[in-house]
Design a protein around this motif. Structure first.
Motif, PDB file in Angstrom:
ATOM      1  N   TRP A 377       0.838  -1.214   0.000  1.00  0.00           N
ATOM      2  CA  TRP A 377       0.000   0.000   0.000  1.00  0.00           C
ATOM      3  C   TRP A 377       0.874   1.265   0.000  1.00  0.00           C
ATOM      4  O   TRP A 377       0.530   2.280  -0.616  1.00  0.00           O
ATOM      5  N   GLU A 378       1.985   1.207   0.739  1.00  0.00           N
ATOM      6  CA  GLU A 378       2.858   2.380   0.885  1.00  0.00           C
ATOM      7  C   GLU A 378       3.353   2.872  -0.468  1.00  0.00           C
ATOM      8  O   GLU A 378       3.618   4.054  -0.655  1.00  0.00           O
ATOM      9  N   SER A 379       3.490   1.917  -1.445  1.00  0.00           N
ATOM     10  CA  SER A 379       3.911   2.355  -2.786  1.00  0.00           C
ATOM     11  C   SER A 379       2.723   2.355  -3.750  1.00  0.00           C
ATOM     12  O   SER A 379       2.891   2.175  -4.964  1.00  0.00           O
ATOM     13  N   GLY A 380       1.512   2.493  -3.188  1.00  0.00           N
ATOM     14  CA  GLY A 380       0.322   2.635  -4.034  1.00  0.00           C
ATOM     15  C   GLY A 380      -0.119   1.347  -4.704  1.00  0.00           C
ATOM     16  O   GLY A 380      -0.763   1.364  -5.754  1.00  0.00           O
ATOM     17  N   GLN A 381       0.194   0.198  -4.092  1.00  0.00           N
ATOM     18  CA  GLN A 381      -0.149  -1.081  -4.713  1.00  0.00           C
ATOM     19  C   GLN A 381      -0.905  -2.013  -3.755  1.00  0.00           C
ATOM     20  O   GLN A 381      -0.877  -1.819  -2.536  1.00  0.00           O
ATOM     21  N   VAL A 382      -1.549  -3.033  -4.339  1.00  0.00           N
ATOM     22  CA  VAL A 382      -2.206  -4.078  -3.532  1.00  0.00           C
ATOM     23  C   VAL A 382      -1.880  -5.439  -4.154  1.00  0.00           C
ATOM     24  O   VAL A 382      -1.467  -5.513  -5.317  1.00  0.00           O
ATOM     25  N   VAL A 383      -2.091  -6.484  -3.367  1.00  0.00           N
ATOM     26  CA  VAL A 383      -1.995  -7.838  -3.920  1.00  0.00           C
ATOM     27  C   VAL A 383      -3.405  -8.249  -4.358  1.00  0.00           C
ATOM     28  O   VAL A 383      -4.362  -8.076  -3.599  1.00  0.00           O
ATOM     29  N   ALA A 384      -3.521  -8.766  -5.570  1.00  0.00           N
ATOM     30  CA  ALA A 384      -4.827  -9.166  -6.103  1.00  0.00           C
ATOM     31  C   ALA A 384      -4.770 -10.643  -6.471  1.00  0.00           C
ATOM     32  O   ALA A 384      -3.890 -11.070  -7.220  1.00  0.00           O
ATOM     33  N   LYS A 385      -5.694 -11.416  -5.918  1.00  0.00           N
ATOM     34  CA  LYS A 385      -5.637 -12.865  -6.111  1.00  0.00           C
ATOM     35  C   LYS A 385      -6.975 -13.385  -6.615  1.00  0.00           C
ATOM     36  O   LYS A 385      -8.033 -13.035  -6.080  1.00  0.00           O
ATOM     37  N   ARG A 386      -6.909 -14.235  -7.652  1.00  0.00           N
ATOM     38  CA  ARG A 386      -8.139 -14.886  -8.131  1.00  0.00           C
ATOM     39  C   ARG A 386      -8.307 -16.203  -7.392  1.00  0.00           C
ATOM     40  O   ARG A 386      -7.374 -16.990  -7.292  1.00  0.00           O
ATOM     41  N   LEU A 387      -9.534 -16.445  -6.901  1.00  0.00           N
ATOM     42  CA  LEU A 387      -9.714 -17.636  -6.064  1.00  0.00           C
ATOM     43  C   LEU A 387      -9.942 -18.911  -6.878  1.00  0.00           C
ATOM     44  O   LEU A 387      -9.727 -20.003  -6.381  1.00  0.00           O
ATOM     45  N   ASP A 388     -10.342 -18.782  -8.154  1.00  0.00           N
ATOM     46  CA  ASP A 388     -10.576 -20.016  -8.916  1.00  0.00           C
ATOM     47  C   ASP A 388      -9.275 -20.717  -9.285  1.00  0.00           C
ATOM     48  O   ASP A 388      -9.135 -21.917  -9.114  1.00  0.00           O
ATOM     49  N   ASP A 389      -8.255 -19.946  -9.753  1.00  0.00           N
ATOM     50  CA  ASP A 389      -7.007 -20.616 -10.147  1.00  0.00           C
ATOM     51  C   ASP A 389      -5.827 -20.250  -9.244  1.00  0.00           C
ATOM     52  O   ASP A 389      -4.696 -20.693  -9.469  1.00  0.00           O
ATOM     53  N   GLY A 390      -6.067 -19.421  -8.239  1.00  0.00           N
ATOM     54  CA  GLY A 390      -5.010 -19.078  -7.294  1.00  0.00           C
ATOM     55  C   GLY A 390      -3.969 -18.101  -7.833  1.00  0.00           C
ATOM     56  O   GLY A 390      -2.993 -17.792  -7.148  1.00  0.00           O
ATOM     57  N   SER A 391      -4.155 -17.596  -9.058  1.00  0.00           N
ATOM     58  CA  SER A 391      -3.155 -16.690  -9.630  1.00  0.00           C
ATOM     59  C   SER A 391      -3.153 -15.358  -8.881  1.00  0.00           C
ATOM     60  O   SER A 391      -4.183 -14.909  -8.363  1.00  0.00           O
ATOM     61  N   GLN A 392      -1.997 -14.741  -8.847  1.00  0.00           N
ATOM     62  CA  GLN A 392      -1.823 -13.581  -7.981  1.00  0.00           C
ATOM     63  C   GLN A 392      -0.984 -12.520  -8.674  1.00  0.00           C
ATOM     64  O   GLN A 392      -0.023 -12.835  -9.366  1.00  0.00           O
ATOM     65  N   ASP A 393      -1.366 -11.254  -8.513  1.00  0.00           N
ATOM     66  CA  ASP A 393      -0.605 -10.145  -9.103  1.00  0.00           C
ATOM     67  C   ASP A 393      -0.443  -9.044  -8.068  1.00  0.00           C
ATOM     68  O   ASP A 393      -1.287  -8.886  -7.183  1.00  0.00           O
ATOM     69  N   VAL A 394       0.625  -8.302  -8.230  1.00  0.00           N
ATOM     70  CA  VAL A 394       0.748  -7.061  -7.464  1.00  0.00           C
ATOM     71  C   VAL A 394       0.430  -5.940  -8.441  1.00  0.00           C
ATOM     72  O   VAL A 394       1.081  -5.818  -9.487  1.00  0.00           O
ATOM     73  N   ILE A 395      -0.595  -5.171  -8.118  1.00  0.00           N
ATOM     74  CA  ILE A 395      -1.037  -4.172  -9.093  1.00  0.00           C
ATOM     75  C   ILE A 395      -1.202  -2.808  -8.417  1.00  0.00           C
ATOM     76  O   ILE A 395      -1.370  -2.723  -7.203  1.00  0.00           O
TER      77      ILE A 395
END
Ligand code: HAM
Length: 407
Positions: A377-395
């Motif tokens: 959050w401090e650098s304006g980002q969040v972790v985003a995770k899809r629950l169906d396939d478990g894929s994850q991004d920092v966006i």
């Protein structure tokens, strides 16, 4: 002893209630798109509305009504169905012109409870008043058929019949009475009694199905206007692509029907409760209730039965579940509010719980994705995770909307 819901009634709780919500919102959308306005009438009426409207000889009126006297000494009845009340309302409002309305809500019948047969059950329905144009019969049948297909009831077939009108019905009833009289001893005790009151109802008796298999059908005795109406309904149903089969024994359980009568039958339920809905034309009902002669046609679908017939898939209840770690609750609340204002179905857990507990909650709610508000959050980002396939991004925060809608 703990308190329980009355026999034959259900609490509709999550996650099953999500299926209900989908069925009801789809209904509202479709009814509106076919031009049906909303109508809401009381859940109880003067008893006469039903005893006259639904008919003294029907099983509903004879055995199934919740009738009570209120503190003012009036006889009232919880509505066992919607049509009589809607027609009463139409007459009370002046009883003129076309009225196309849809309704949904609980109905009450004192029946022996079993799967798909409840004492409080839920119907959605339509009434199209003020015309006897066969196109109105077809519109009603088609809407019900398309709705059942849209919500996923498998193999729906319309069973169709014509019951004639006050011109041709009396002659038919007499013919049928004589035919049944000759076979009286073969009929079950209930049907022997029904025969004296309303011979047509005997055709509806499951126990006597074999006996009446060859009985004369109302379609064999239709007068020419009824015959033409029925032929036109069939021709238009074919053009509309609605699958139907003729069922010369279909009579329906309510007394108000004239001409068109139909039921929707699905394959998913066992034999006793196969009808997920039904309806027909009731050109004499308004007069029976003391109003001007007004033709009408309508249907009702049983939501309890439809729920039992549709695939048992949990509906994704949420687009996104917002979680937080390291005490970033304020930030998480802000993000949640932002996502909701953009139209996403979004939620989070109250109180500060572990990330594991928050993910578990997201799973239970069938959320499609989880956003974690953490140190990024401090650098304006969040972790985003899809629950169906478990894929994850920092966006980046600004990318959340695009990420959520990108699949
Ligand atoms: P109905 O056939 O009595 O028609 O009821 C319509 C549907 O309501 C049935 O096909 C069934 O799915 C559901 N239903 C009826 N009784 C129960 C029950 N005890 N438990 C669960 N579901 C039930 C009517 O009510 C007419 N008012 C339909 C109509 C509208 N005709 C013209 N306009």
């Amino acid at each position: 002893m703990s308190l329980r819901a009355p026999k034959g009634t259900d609490d509709i709780l999550p996650p099953v209630s999500r299926v209900w919500r989908r069925l009801l919102t789809t209904w509202e959308t479709m009814a509106e798109s076919y031009g049906y306005d909303l109508i809401m009438v009381p859940l109880f009426e003067q008893t006469e509305v039903f005893s006259r409207g639904v008919g003294e000889s029907s099983e509903v009126v004879q055995k199934q009504m919740y009738t009570f006297e209120d503190k003012g000494g009036r006889s009232l009845t919880l509505r066992p169905e919607g049509t009589a009340g809607v027609v009463r309302a139409y007459i009370q409002a002046g009883g003129q012109g076309i009225m196309k309305v849809s309704y949904s809500g609980p109905m009450f019948r004192y029946e022996r409870p079993q799967a798909g047969r409840r004492r409080q059950f839920y119907q959605v329905g339509l009434e199209y008043l003020g015309t006897s144009d066969p196109a109105s019969d077809v519109e009603i049948i088609e809407l019900g058929f398309r709705y059942l297909g849209a919500v996923g009831v498998p193999d729906v077939v319309v069973r169709l019949n014509s019951l004639g009108d006050p011109i041709c019905r009396p002659q038919y009833t007499e013919t049928l009475r004589e035919w049944l009289e000759d076979r009286r001893s073969l009929l079950c005790p209930d049907s022997q009694e029904t025969l004296d009151i309303n011979p047509m109802r005997v055709l509806d008796c499951k126990a006597c199905a074999d006996v009446v298999a060859e009985a004369p059908s109302p379609v064999d005795s239709l007068c020419s206007p009824c015959e033409e109406h029925f032929a036109e309904v069939q021709a238009q149903l074919e053009r509309a692509g609605v699958q139907y089969t003729l069922d010369p024994r279909l009579v329906r359980g309510l007394d108000y029907y004239t001409r068109t009568a139909f039921e929707y039958v699905g394959s998913a339920l066992d034999s006793a409760q196969t009808a997920v809905g039904g309806g027909g034309r009731y050109d004499g009902l308004a007069e029976v209730l003391g109003g001007p002669a007004t033709p009408g046609v309508g249907l009702a679908l049983g939501i309890d039965r439809i729920v039992l017939s549709v695939p048992d898939q949990p509906e994704p209840a949420l687009d996104v579940f917002v979680t937080n770690i390291d005490g970033r609750r304020e930030e998480a609340r802000g993000l949640l509010s932002d996502l909701r204002s953009k139209g996403f179905r979004a939620d989070r857990l109250p109180d500060q719980r572990s990330l594991k507990a928050q993910f578990k909650a997201a799973d239970r709610r069938d959320a499609q994705a989880v956003i974690v508000v953490g140190e990024e959050w401090e650098s304006g980002q969040v972790v985003a995770k899809r629950l169906d396939d478990g894929s994850q991004d920092v966006i980046a925060y600004e990318e959340i909307t695009t990420w959520l809608t990108s699949r």
